[in-house]
Design a protein around this motif. Structure first.
Motif, mmCIF file in Angstrom:
data_model
loop_
_atom_site.group_PDB
_atom_site.id
_atom_site.type_symbol
_atom_site.label_atom_id
_atom_site.label_comp_id
_atom_site.label_asym_id
_atom_site.label_seq_id
_atom_site.Cartn_x
_atom_site.Cartn_y
_atom_site.Cartn_z
ATOM 1 N N GLU A 148 -1.147 -7.248 -10.330
ATOM 2 C CA GLU A 148 -2.324 -7.759 -9.620
ATOM 3 C C GLU A 148 -1.924 -8.350 -8.275
ATOM 4 O O GLU A 148 -2.607 -8.142 -7.262
ATOM 5 C CB GLU A 148 -3.066 -8.803 -10.463
ATOM 6 C CG GLU A 148 -3.784 -8.223 -11.660
ATOM 7 C CD GLU A 148 -4.814 -7.166 -11.287
ATOM 8 O OE1 GLU A 148 -5.534 -7.327 -10.263
ATOM 9 O OE2 GLU A 148 -4.916 -6.169 -12.016
ATOM 10 N N PHE B 220 -1.221 -5.496 -5.914
ATOM 11 C CA PHE B 220 -2.465 -4.895 -5.415
ATOM 12 C C PHE B 220 -3.057 -5.753 -4.308
ATOM 13 O O PHE B 220 -3.500 -5.230 -3.273
ATOM 14 C CB PHE B 220 -3.486 -4.717 -6.539
ATOM 15 C CG PHE B 220 -3.476 -3.366 -7.167
ATOM 16 C CD1 PHE B 220 -4.039 -2.268 -6.532
ATOM 17 C CD2 PHE B 220 -2.905 -3.169 -8.416
ATOM 18 C CE1 PHE B 220 -4.032 -1.011 -7.126
ATOM 19 C CE2 PHE B 220 -2.892 -1.916 -9.010
ATOM 20 C CZ PHE B 220 -3.452 -0.834 -8.363
ATOM 21 N N SER C 242 -3.481 -4.605 -0.455
ATOM 22 C CA SER C 242 -4.820 -4.541 0.149
ATOM 23 C C SER C 242 -4.827 -5.209 1.514
ATOM 24 O O SER C 242 -5.621 -4.853 2.383
ATOM 25 C CB SER C 242 -5.867 -5.168 -0.765
ATOM 26 O OG SER C 242 -5.732 -6.575 -0.805
ATOM 27 N N TYR D 185 -3.798 2.659 -13.736
ATOM 28 C CA TYR D 185 -4.253 2.064 -12.483
ATOM 29 C C TYR D 185 -4.509 3.094 -11.386
ATOM 30 O O TYR D 185 -4.796 2.713 -10.257
ATOM 31 C CB TYR D 185 -3.193 1.076 -11.967
ATOM 32 C CG TYR D 185 -3.130 -0.220 -12.728
ATOM 33 C CD1 TYR D 185 -3.945 -1.288 -12.389
ATOM 34 C CD2 TYR D 185 -2.238 -0.384 -13.782
ATOM 35 C CE1 TYR D 185 -3.874 -2.493 -13.076
ATOM 36 C CE2 TYR D 185 -2.166 -1.583 -14.479
ATOM 37 C CZ TYR D 185 -2.983 -2.638 -14.121
ATOM 38 O OH TYR D 185 -2.907 -3.824 -14.795
ATOM 39 N N ASP E 64 -6.894 5.196 -10.431
ATOM 40 C CA ASP E 64 -8.139 5.182 -9.657
ATOM 41 C C ASP E 64 -8.130 4.048 -8.636
ATOM 42 O O ASP E 64 -8.490 4.242 -7.468
ATOM 43 C CB ASP E 64 -9.357 5.054 -10.573
ATOM 44 C CG ASP E 64 -9.593 6.287 -11.423
ATOM 45 O OD1 ASP E 64 -9.066 7.367 -11.073
ATOM 46 O OD2 ASP E 64 -10.295 6.178 -12.443
ATOM 47 N N ARG E 65 -7.714 2.910 -9.085
ATOM 48 C CA ARG E 65 -7.648 1.748 -8.195
ATOM 49 C C ARG E 65 -6.602 1.957 -7.104
ATOM 50 O O ARG E 65 -6.816 1.606 -5.944
ATOM 51 C CB ARG E 65 -7.317 0.520 -9.043
ATOM 52 C CG ARG E 65 -7.419 -0.763 -8.321
ATOM 53 C CD ARG E 65 -7.258 -1.904 -9.298
ATOM 54 N NE ARG E 65 -7.045 -3.152 -8.609
ATOM 55 C CZ ARG E 65 -6.603 -4.242 -9.188
ATOM 56 N NH1 ARG E 65 -6.351 -4.239 -10.489
ATOM 57 N NH2 ARG E 65 -6.423 -5.332 -8.507
ATOM 58 N N PHE E 66 -5.479 2.549 -7.481
ATOM 59 C CA PHE E 66 -4.410 2.813 -6.521
ATOM 60 C C PHE E 66 -4.892 3.776 -5.433
ATOM 61 O O PHE E 66 -4.713 3.525 -4.241
ATOM 62 C CB PHE E 66 -3.179 3.380 -7.236
ATOM 63 C CG PHE E 66 -2.068 3.753 -6.299
ATOM 64 C CD1 PHE E 66 -1.228 2.792 -5.786
ATOM 65 C CD2 PHE E 66 -1.876 5.080 -5.930
ATOM 66 C CE1 PHE E 66 -0.202 3.135 -4.916
ATOM 67 C CE2 PHE E 66 -0.855 5.432 -5.063
ATOM 68 C CZ PHE E 66 -0.020 4.451 -4.556
ATOM 69 N N ALA F 74 -7.924 4.447 -4.518
ATOM 70 C CA ALA F 74 -8.942 3.791 -3.695
ATOM 71 C C ALA F 74 -8.277 2.944 -2.614
ATOM 72 O O ALA F 74 -8.732 2.907 -1.462
ATOM 73 C CB ALA F 74 -9.861 2.934 -4.563
ATOM 74 N N LEU F 75 -7.185 2.304 -2.963
ATOM 75 C CA LEU F 75 -6.438 1.503 -2.005
ATOM 76 C C LEU F 75 -5.796 2.389 -0.942
ATOM 77 O O LEU F 75 -5.815 2.061 0.249
ATOM 78 C CB LEU F 75 -5.371 0.681 -2.752
ATOM 79 C CG LEU F 75 -4.649 -0.409 -1.997
ATOM 80 C CD1 LEU F 75 -5.623 -1.449 -1.479
ATOM 81 C CD2 LEU F 75 -3.622 -1.054 -2.910
#
Length: 76
Positions: free
Chosen positions: A32, A35, A39, A61, A63-65, A67-68
């Motif tokens: 976290e 991330f 960001s 992770y 999808d989140r990665f 997106a970043l």
């Protein structure tokens, strides 16, 4: 050896050795934080990807990665 006992006790008190989804909470907190850092600084995204792969958590992770990654490219 004496300090190891103290360190383990402290980790247990903070619940950092407990698992969250099969992964130690300390690892989840580390991810976290990575991330959040990535960001703010897209230059850290590659390191985050390596970290996720190292822990075997990339799929969880991804999808989140990605997106970043996309957000980082939009800033360029």
């Amino acid at each position: 050896q004496d300090s190891a006992k103290t360190n383990i006790r402290q980790l247990q008190q903070h619940h950092l050795l407990e698992n969250a989804g099969g992964v130690p909470r300390a690892v989840r907190r580390e991810i976290e934080a990575a991330f959040l850092a990535a960001s703010k600084n897209p230059g850290l995204i590659k390191n985050l990807g390596r970290q996720l792969q190292q822990y075997g958590l990339f799929e969880e992770y991804q999808d989140r990665f990605f997106a970043l990654v996309k957000a980082g490219k939009e800033r360029d």
